[in-house]
Design a protein around this motif. Sequence first.
Motif, PDB file in Angstrom:
ATOM      1  N   SER A 193       0.820  -1.214   0.000  1.00 39.05           N
ATOM      2  CA  SER A 193       0.000   0.000   0.000  1.00 39.05           C
ATOM      3  C   SER A 193       0.851   1.260   0.000  1.00 39.05           C
ATOM      4  CB  SER A 193      -0.930   0.010   1.220  1.00 39.05           C
ATOM      5  OG  SER A 193      -0.197   0.228   2.419  1.00 39.05           O
ATOM      6  N   PHE A 194       2.133   1.148   0.351  1.00 39.79           N
ATOM      7  CA  PHE A 194       3.058   2.280   0.355  1.00 39.79           C
ATOM      8  C   PHE A 194       3.912   2.288  -0.909  1.00 39.79           C
ATOM      9  CE2 PHE A 194       2.257   3.067   4.844  1.00 39.79           C
ATOM     10  CZ  PHE A 194       2.523   4.411   4.976  1.00 39.79           C
ATOM     11  N   ASP A 195       3.355   1.793  -2.030  1.00 42.90           N
ATOM     12  CA  ASP A 195       4.183   1.711  -3.226  1.00 42.90           C
ATOM     13  C   ASP A 195       4.537   3.079  -3.798  1.00 42.90           C
ATOM     14  OD1 ASP A 195       1.658   2.322  -4.069  1.00 42.90           O
ATOM     15  OD2 ASP A 195       1.558   0.809  -5.645  1.00 42.90           O
ATOM     16  N   GLY A 196       3.928   4.148  -3.275  1.00 40.61           N
ATOM     17  CA  GLY A 196       4.305   5.487  -3.708  1.00 40.61           C
ATOM     18  C   GLY A 196       5.570   6.002  -3.050  1.00 40.61           C
ATOM     19  N   LEU A 197       6.074   5.279  -2.047  1.00 37.90           N
ATOM     20  CA  LEU A 197       7.310   5.665  -1.369  1.00 37.90           C
ATOM     21  C   LEU A 197       8.476   5.104  -2.175  1.00 37.90           C
ATOM     22  CD1 LEU A 197       8.817   6.974   0.920  1.00 37.90           C
ATOM     23  CD2 LEU A 197       8.214   5.055   2.393  1.00 37.90           C
ATOM     24  N   ALA A 198       9.073   5.954  -3.012  1.00 39.45           N
ATOM     25  CA  ALA A 198      10.079   5.502  -3.962  1.00 39.45           C
ATOM     26  C   ALA A 198      11.395   5.118  -3.292  1.00 39.45           C
ATOM     27  CB  ALA A 198      10.329   6.591  -5.005  1.00 39.45           C
ATOM     28  N   ASP A 199      11.654   5.640  -2.104  1.00 37.49           N
ATOM     29  CA  ASP A 199      12.918   5.391  -1.415  1.00 37.49           C
ATOM     30  C   ASP A 199      12.826   4.098  -0.615  1.00 37.49           C
ATOM     31  OD1 ASP A 199      15.428   5.766  -0.187  1.00 37.49           O
ATOM     32  OD2 ASP A 199      14.481   6.780   1.505  1.00 37.49           O
ATOM     33  N   GLU A 200      13.558   3.082  -1.034  1.00 32.36           N
ATOM     34  CA  GLU A 200      13.480   1.774  -0.380  1.00 32.36           C
ATOM     35  C   GLU A 200      13.945   1.834   1.067  1.00 32.36           C
ATOM     36  OE1 GLU A 200      15.462  -1.209  -2.607  1.00 32.36           O
ATOM     37  OE2 GLU A 200      14.179  -1.004  -4.385  1.00 32.36           O
ATOM     38  N   SER A 201      14.963   2.635   1.351  1.00 32.00           N
ATOM     39  CA  SER A 201      15.448   2.716   2.730  1.00 32.00           C
ATOM     40  C   SER A 201      14.402   3.383   3.627  1.00 32.00           C
ATOM     41  CB  SER A 201      16.776   3.487   2.783  1.00 32.00           C
ATOM     42  OG  SER A 201      16.607   4.818   2.308  1.00 32.00           O
ATOM     43  N   GLY A 202      13.688   4.357   3.084  1.00 30.49           N
ATOM     44  CA  GLY A 202      12.628   4.997   3.861  1.00 30.49           C
ATOM     45  C   GLY A 202      11.487   4.039   4.144  1.00 30.49           C
ATOM     46  N   LEU A 203      11.107   3.258   3.145  1.00 32.89           N
ATOM     47  CA  LEU A 203      10.047   2.270   3.341  1.00 32.89           C
ATOM     48  C   LEU A 203      10.473   1.243   4.383  1.00 32.89           C
ATOM     49  CD1 LEU A 203       7.324   1.057   2.563  1.00 32.89           C
ATOM     50  CD2 LEU A 203       8.475  -0.139   0.677  1.00 32.89           C
ATOM     51  N   ALA A 204      11.746   0.859   4.359  1.00 33.27           N
ATOM     52  CA  ALA A 204      12.240  -0.110   5.336  1.00 33.27           C
ATOM     53  C   ALA A 204      12.108   0.414   6.759  1.00 33.27           C
ATOM     54  CB  ALA A 204      13.700  -0.457   5.028  1.00 33.27           C
ATOM     55  N   ILE A 205      12.307   1.701   6.955  1.00 30.47           N
ATOM     56  CA  ILE A 205      12.160   2.302   8.291  1.00 30.47           C
ATOM     57  C   ILE A 205      10.719   2.157   8.770  1.00 30.47           C
ATOM     58  CG2 ILE A 205      12.172   4.492   9.551  1.00 30.47           C
ATOM     59  CD1 ILE A 205      14.566   5.324   7.794  1.00 30.47           C
ATOM     60  N   VAL A 206       9.763   2.456   7.889  1.00 31.93           N
ATOM     61  CA  VAL A 206       8.349   2.349   8.262  1.00 31.93           C
ATOM     62  C   VAL A 206       7.996   0.906   8.610  1.00 31.93           C
ATOM     63  CG1 VAL A 206       5.978   2.656   7.468  1.00 31.93           C
ATOM     64  CG2 VAL A 206       7.722   4.334   6.832  1.00 31.93           C
ATOM     65  N   LEU A 207       8.407  -0.025   7.774  1.00 35.05           N
ATOM     66  CA  LEU A 207       8.033  -1.424   7.971  1.00 35.05           C
ATOM     67  C   LEU A 207       8.677  -2.018   9.214  1.00 35.05           C
ATOM     68  CD1 LEU A 207       8.203  -2.680   4.259  1.00 35.05           C
ATOM     69  CD2 LEU A 207       6.246  -1.759   5.538  1.00 35.05           C
ATOM     70  N   GLU A 208       9.927  -1.639   9.469  1.00 40.84           N
ATOM     71  CA  GLU A 208      10.596  -2.135  10.667  1.00 40.84           C
ATOM     72  C   GLU A 208       9.891  -1.627  11.924  1.00 40.84           C
ATOM     73  OE1 GLU A 208      13.065  -4.089  13.264  1.00 40.84           O
ATOM     74  OE2 GLU A 208      12.698  -4.406  11.119  1.00 40.84           O
ATOM     75  N   GLY A 209       9.405  -0.391  11.884  1.00 40.13           N
ATOM     76  CA  GLY A 209       8.659   0.133  13.028  1.00 40.13           C
ATOM     77  C   GLY A 209       7.385  -0.657  13.276  1.00 40.13           C
ATOM     78  N   LEU A 210       6.690  -1.045  12.211  1.00 37.89           N
ATOM     79  CA  LEU A 210       5.471  -1.841  12.380  1.00 37.89           C
ATOM     80  C   LEU A 210       5.785  -3.232  12.925  1.00 37.89           C
ATOM     81  CD1 LEU A 210       3.529  -0.806   9.148  1.00 37.89           C
ATOM     82  CD2 LEU A 210       3.276   0.084  11.472  1.00 37.89           C
ATOM     83  N   ARG A 211       6.899  -3.803  12.512  1.00 36.41           N
ATOM     84  CA  ARG A 211       7.305  -5.106  13.078  1.00 36.41           C
ATOM     85  C   ARG A 211       7.586  -4.962  14.570  1.00 36.41           C
ATOM     86  NH1 ARG A 211      10.469  -5.179   8.245  1.00 36.41           N
ATOM     87  NH2 ARG A 211       9.555  -6.609   6.685  1.00 36.41           N
ATOM     88  N   LEU A 212       8.269  -3.880  14.948  1.00 37.54           N
ATOM     89  CA  LEU A 212       8.548  -3.650  16.367  1.00 37.54           C
ATOM     90  C   LEU A 212       7.259  -3.493  17.168  1.00 37.54           C
ATOM     91  CD1 LEU A 212      11.507  -1.084  16.080  1.00 37.54           C
ATOM     92  CD2 LEU A 212      11.662  -3.449  16.880  1.00 37.54           C
ATOM     93  N   ALA A 213       6.216  -2.956  16.487  1.00 38.02           N
ATOM     94  CA  ALA A 213       4.923  -2.759  17.155  1.00 38.02           C
ATOM     95  C   ALA A 213       4.111  -4.047  17.236  1.00 38.02           C
ATOM     96  CB  ALA A 213       4.124  -1.690  16.423  1.00 38.02           C
ATOM     97  N   GLY A 214       4.663  -5.135  16.701  1.00 42.28           N
ATOM     98  CA  GLY A 214       3.999  -6.431  16.813  1.00 42.28           C
ATOM     99  C   GLY A 214       3.137  -6.826  15.638  1.00 42.28           C
ATOM    100  N   MET A 215       3.217  -6.100  14.536  1.00 39.48           N
ATOM    101  CA  MET A 215       2.425  -6.468  13.364  1.00 39.48           C
ATOM    102  C   MET A 215       3.029  -7.700  12.703  1.00 39.48           C
ATOM    103  SD  MET A 215       1.129  -3.992  10.287  1.00 39.48           S
ATOM    104  CE  MET A 215      -0.263  -4.500   9.280  1.00 39.48           C
ATOM    105  N   PRO A 216       2.203  -8.696  12.345  1.00 42.38           N
ATOM    106  CA  PRO A 216       2.730  -9.899  11.722  1.00 42.38           C
ATOM    107  C   PRO A 216       3.332  -9.607  10.348  1.00 42.38           C
ATOM    108  CG  PRO A 216       0.334  -9.916  11.669  1.00 42.38           C
ATOM    109  CD  PRO A 216       0.744  -8.770  12.536  1.00 42.38           C
ATOM    110  N   GLY A 217       4.274 -10.460   9.952  1.00 39.90           N
ATOM    111  CA  GLY A 217       4.985 -10.259   8.687  1.00 39.90           C
ATOM    112  C   GLY A 217       4.171 -10.538   7.480  1.00 39.90           C
TER     113      GLY A 217
END
Length: 409
Positions: free
Chosen positions: A385-409
Motif C-alpha cells: 500500500s506504500f508503493d508510492g514511497l520511492a525510497d526503499e530505505s525509507g520504506l524499510a524504516i516504516v516497515l521495521e517500526g510496524l514489526r517492532l509494534a507487533g504487526m505480523p509479517g
Amino acid sequence: MDYPRSIRFGDFVLNRTRGCLQDSSGTERFLRPKSYRVLEVLAERRGQLVSKDDLVQATWPDVFVSDDSLAQCVSDIRRVLGPEGMGLLRTVPRRGYMLVGPGSEAEEPVEPGWKRWMAWTSGLTAALIVAMATLWLAQPRDSVVELSAADGAVVQANELITARDWRRRGDNEEARGLLEAVVADNPRHAGAWASLGLTYWLEVQHLAWGGGRREMARALEMVERAVALGGGARSHRLLAEMRLLSPFPEMRSPVDALANARAAVTIDPEDPDNLAVLAQALALTGRSHEAVLTIQQALRLDPTPQDWHHQVAGLSYLLAGEPARAAEELGPLYGAGTFANARWWPGWLFAASLAHAGRLDEAARVVTAALGHRPEQTVTGVAQSFDGLADESGLAIVLEGLRLAGMPG
C-alpha cells in the motif's frame, strides 16, 4: 514632490518617467504593463505589507480578476529581479506582499544609459515606439477585459471546490461546468485548466465518487496544459501532488513531482503549501533531511498550519531518524477515524514512529486498531500500500517500526 519620478530599492531603480525597471548598471529589465504597475504600488509602499485586494484594486480598477492574475505578475517581477533581488519581494502567506530593502525617492530619474538612448537614430527610436505601442495594445487592455468574466467564473468555481469535501460532489460538478465553459471560450486560460484538472483529481481522491484511471488521466492532462500555458505556482504544486499521490502506479512519477514542486517554490518561495508539497516530494524520494528543513520553513511561515502539513512533518522526521519528533507531529492527528478513511497512511507512520521512539505499547495499540479497519493485515500488505514511497530505505524504516509494534509479517 508628491509623485517622485524615480524610486530606488536595493540595487534597482523604478524609473517612472520612462515606465521601466533599471538595474544598477542602468540596463532596463522588461516587465509587462500590469506587472510594472504591481511593482510600482509595492515600491510606493516599500517596507509595508500590501494586501492582495489593494494590489488588485490598484492594478485592475473596476475589473474583476482572480488571484492567479496577481500571482503571475508577482512571478514576472521575481523573474526580472533575478538572483540579486531574490530577497526583495516577500510573500506574507494569505495576506499579501511586501517590497523590502533600503529605498529612496528622487525628483530626477537616474538614467546611466540616457546618453546611449539619445544617440540612437530617429528611425530606430520610431520603430521601438511602434513596437512598444503594439505590445501595449496587445496585452493589458483587451486581455483583461476579455478575461474578466472568465476570471470571475474561475473564482466562483474555486470557491466551490476549495474545501475538497467528499460530501459536496454537487459543488464539484457545478464547478466543472463553470470551468468547461471558460476553457471553451478561452482555451489559453491556465487558471481554468488547473482548476478543471482539480475537479477530476477530486473524483479520484474521494473513493465514494468512483473516479478511476480515465479521470486520473484527464486530471493530469489538464494540469499539464495549465503548466504549459504558463500557469503559476498553484499549477506546478497541483501537478506535483498528483504525480506523487496518484493511486495508479503507471501515472506516478516522484522525480517529475519533485521538479514541479521545486518550480512552485521558485515562483513563490514563501507559500507554506508550496513548501509542504516540496517537503513531501523530498521525503518520498530519499531526501529526508532536506525535507525536514523545508517543512520546518513551511511551519514557521504559517502560524495555523493545516493537518496535512503536520503529516508531511511526521513523515519527514521519521525518515530522517527523528521518530520522537515524528510522533509529536502525528499524535494530535490520530483518532478513532484514522484508519476508516482515505487518509490512513499517517496512522501507519504514527505506529512506526512510536515504535522507533521506544513507545512499544502505544504503537501496538495503534496497530491493533488498524487491523480492525484496514485490509492490510501484515507488514507485507502495508508495504504494497506504500508503493508510492520511492525510497526503499525509507520504506524499510516504516516497515521495521510496524514489526517492532507487533504487526505480523
